[in-house]
Design a protein around this motif. Sequence first.
Motif, PDB file in Angstrom:
ATOM      1  N   SER A  62       0.639  -1.360   0.002  1.00  0.00           N
ATOM      2  CA  SER A  62       0.138  -0.144   0.154  1.00  0.00           C
ATOM      3  C   SER A  62       0.949   1.007  -0.064  1.00  0.00           C
ATOM      4  O   SER A  62       1.885   1.341   0.374  1.00  0.00           O
ATOM      5  N   ILE A  63       0.316   2.250  -0.626  1.00  0.00           N
ATOM      6  CA  ILE A  63       1.040   3.589  -0.467  1.00  0.00           C
ATOM      7  C   ILE A  63       0.380   4.531   0.700  1.00  0.00           C
ATOM      8  O   ILE A  63       0.565   5.747   0.345  1.00  0.00           O
ATOM      9  N   LEU A  64      -0.338   4.450   1.525  1.00  0.00           N
ATOM     10  CA  LEU A  64      -1.177   5.191   2.130  1.00  0.00           C
ATOM     11  C   LEU A  64       0.185   5.466   3.208  1.00  0.00           C
ATOM     12  O   LEU A  64       0.509   3.977   3.009  1.00  0.00           O
ATOM     13  N   CYS A  65      -0.941   6.229   3.845  1.00  0.00           N
ATOM     14  CA  CYS A  65      -0.003   6.637   5.204  1.00  0.00           C
ATOM     15  C   CYS A  65       0.228   5.519   6.352  1.00  0.00           C
ATOM     16  O   CYS A  65      -0.950   5.028   6.298  1.00  0.00           O
ATOM     17  N   PRO A  66       0.745   5.354   6.353  1.00  0.00           N
ATOM     18  CA  PRO A  66       0.937   3.670   7.345  1.00  0.00           C
ATOM     19  C   PRO A  66       0.565   4.332   8.671  1.00  0.00           C
ATOM     20  O   PRO A  66      -0.232   3.356   9.870  1.00  0.00           O
ATOM     21  N   LEU A  67       0.188   6.181   9.642  1.00  0.00           N
ATOM     22  CA  LEU A  67      -0.084   6.269  10.173  1.00  0.00           C
ATOM     23  C   LEU A  67      -1.972   6.476  10.744  1.00  0.00           C
ATOM     24  O   LEU A  67      -2.336   5.919  11.168  1.00  0.00           O
ATOM     25  N   CYS A  68      -2.514   6.904   9.462  1.00  0.00           N
ATOM     26  CA  CYS A  68      -3.779   7.336   9.292  1.00  0.00           C
ATOM     27  C   CYS A  68      -4.717   6.406   8.184  1.00  0.00           C
ATOM     28  O   CYS A  68      -5.436   6.349   7.830  1.00  0.00           O
ATOM     29  N   LEU A  79       0.357  17.162   7.170  1.00  0.00           N
ATOM     30  CA  LEU A  79      -0.813  17.161   6.765  1.00  0.00           C
ATOM     31  C   LEU A  79      -1.499  15.592   7.164  1.00  0.00           C
ATOM     32  O   LEU A  79      -3.233  15.536   7.656  1.00  0.00           O
ATOM     33  N   CYS A  80      -0.727  14.807   7.963  1.00  0.00           N
ATOM     34  CA  CYS A  80      -1.914  13.624   8.465  1.00  0.00           C
ATOM     35  C   CYS A  80      -1.976  13.814  10.081  1.00  0.00           C
ATOM     36  O   CYS A  80      -2.083  14.150  10.840  1.00  0.00           O
ATOM     37  N   SER A  81      -3.814  13.538   9.974  1.00  0.00           N
ATOM     38  CA  SER A  81      -4.318  13.316  11.090  1.00  0.00           C
ATOM     39  C   SER A  81      -3.585  13.579  12.620  1.00  0.00           C
ATOM     40  O   SER A  81      -3.279  14.082  13.783  1.00  0.00           O
ATOM     41  N   LYS A  82      -2.437  12.267  12.492  1.00  0.00           N
ATOM     42  CA  LYS A  82      -1.539  11.915  13.870  1.00  0.00           C
ATOM     43  C   LYS A  82      -0.605  13.594  13.955  1.00  0.00           C
ATOM     44  O   LYS A  82       0.097  13.750  14.884  1.00  0.00           O
ATOM     45  N   SER A  83      -0.014  13.799  12.756  1.00  0.00           N
ATOM     46  CA  SER A  83       0.944  14.552  12.946  1.00  0.00           C
ATOM     47  C   SER A  83       0.386  15.641  12.645  1.00  0.00           C
ATOM     48  O   SER A  83       1.258  16.839  14.278  1.00  0.00           O
ATOM     49  N   ALA A  84      -0.733  16.781  12.522  1.00  0.00           N
ATOM     50  CA  ALA A  84      -0.863  16.993  12.690  1.00  0.00           C
ATOM     51  C   ALA A  84      -1.537  17.577  14.316  1.00  0.00           C
ATOM     52  O   ALA A  84      -1.558  18.749  14.646  1.00  0.00           O
ATOM     53  N   LEU A  85      -2.013  16.767  14.840  1.00  0.00           N
ATOM     54  CA  LEU A  85      -2.211  16.727  16.101  1.00  0.00           C
ATOM     55  C   LEU A  85      -0.961  16.881  16.808  1.00  0.00           C
ATOM     56  O   LEU A  85      -0.783  17.813  17.949  1.00  0.00           O
ATOM     57  N   ILE A  86       0.540  16.634  16.632  1.00  0.00           N
ATOM     58  CA  ILE A  86       1.085  16.861  17.424  1.00  0.00           C
ATOM     59  C   ILE A  86       2.302  18.549  16.714  1.00  0.00           C
ATOM     60  O   ILE A  86       2.002  19.023  18.094  1.00  0.00           O
ATOM     61  N   TRP A  87       1.674  18.168  15.758  1.00  0.00           N
ATOM     62  CA  TRP A  87       1.420  20.145  15.418  1.00  0.00           C
ATOM     63  C   TRP A  87       0.472  20.916  16.723  1.00  0.00           C
ATOM     64  O   TRP A  87       1.434  22.410  17.085  1.00  0.00           O
ATOM     65  N   LYS A  88      -0.248  20.491  16.500  1.00  0.00           N
ATOM     66  CA  LYS A  88      -1.393  21.603  17.605  1.00  0.00           C
ATOM     67  C   LYS A  88      -0.301  22.006  19.316  1.00  0.00           C
ATOM     68  O   LYS A  88      -0.379  22.644  19.320  1.00  0.00           O
TER      69      LYS A  88
END
Length: 267
Positions: free
Chosen positions: A128-134, A147-156
Amino acid sequence: MLEINKEAIVAERITQNNGSSFGNWSWTRPPNGRVLNELMELNNIASSVTLSDKPDSWKCTLDPSGTYTTKTMENLINTLKLGGNALSTTIPRNKLLPQKVYIFIWRAFQKKLPVRFELNKRGIDLDSILCPLCEMDIETTDHILGLCSKSALIWKHVLDWWAQENTLISNLNDVIINNQAFALNKFGNSIWKATKWITCYTIWKHRNLNVFSKKVWSPASILSEIKTQSYSCISKSLRKKKSIMWHQWLINPPFFVADPPHRVGIG
């Protein structure tokens, strides 16, 4: 150790007469065939050479000064590798950070991180080429680092920590450019940028732990690591000039960097 006088070697092999230079060769046996043709070409080249009485030296044509510097070579490599992108000429260094973080950002900006989109482009067969996190979108460099929802949470969490709720981190340009929502002095800009770069580095580290070791993605522990790592890097870099108070760094880093450097964090 054997020392060779380069000037003497050149002087022995080149004879000058009436402004022209001629080869003065010494052979064990006379050259013939292809070697003789090459010698004639060399003589033609040498005839237009004018030697000076100055010592031999190397000259770098990449720099107008004629002096080789690593900065000149870095700029050339960036230009050749990154093309005409607005930030391609150079990625500004940050002396507060270790070399490994700078190299990581440099690789990320060149799209050299082994994210699934880039691996697929290079013909590597992936499930798969989908993001392994989201698992919601294709894993590109901009996606996994912003942009990943998991990364975006860290940035928040990081932006809340720095009181930058109105700042958006959606791609690598937002990390490299100081797009803070409030005015900082030069000292503050360097520390804020260092924090952003360390955040990217830490996100990528935990992405790999999740993919290869099935480690659980914990925003709280990642934020704690970002605070600790940034504090450690910045403290080591500034240890001869000033010290950073840990409790102040944890609670309100913008307050720490708001004052002129000579007034900050003495303790």
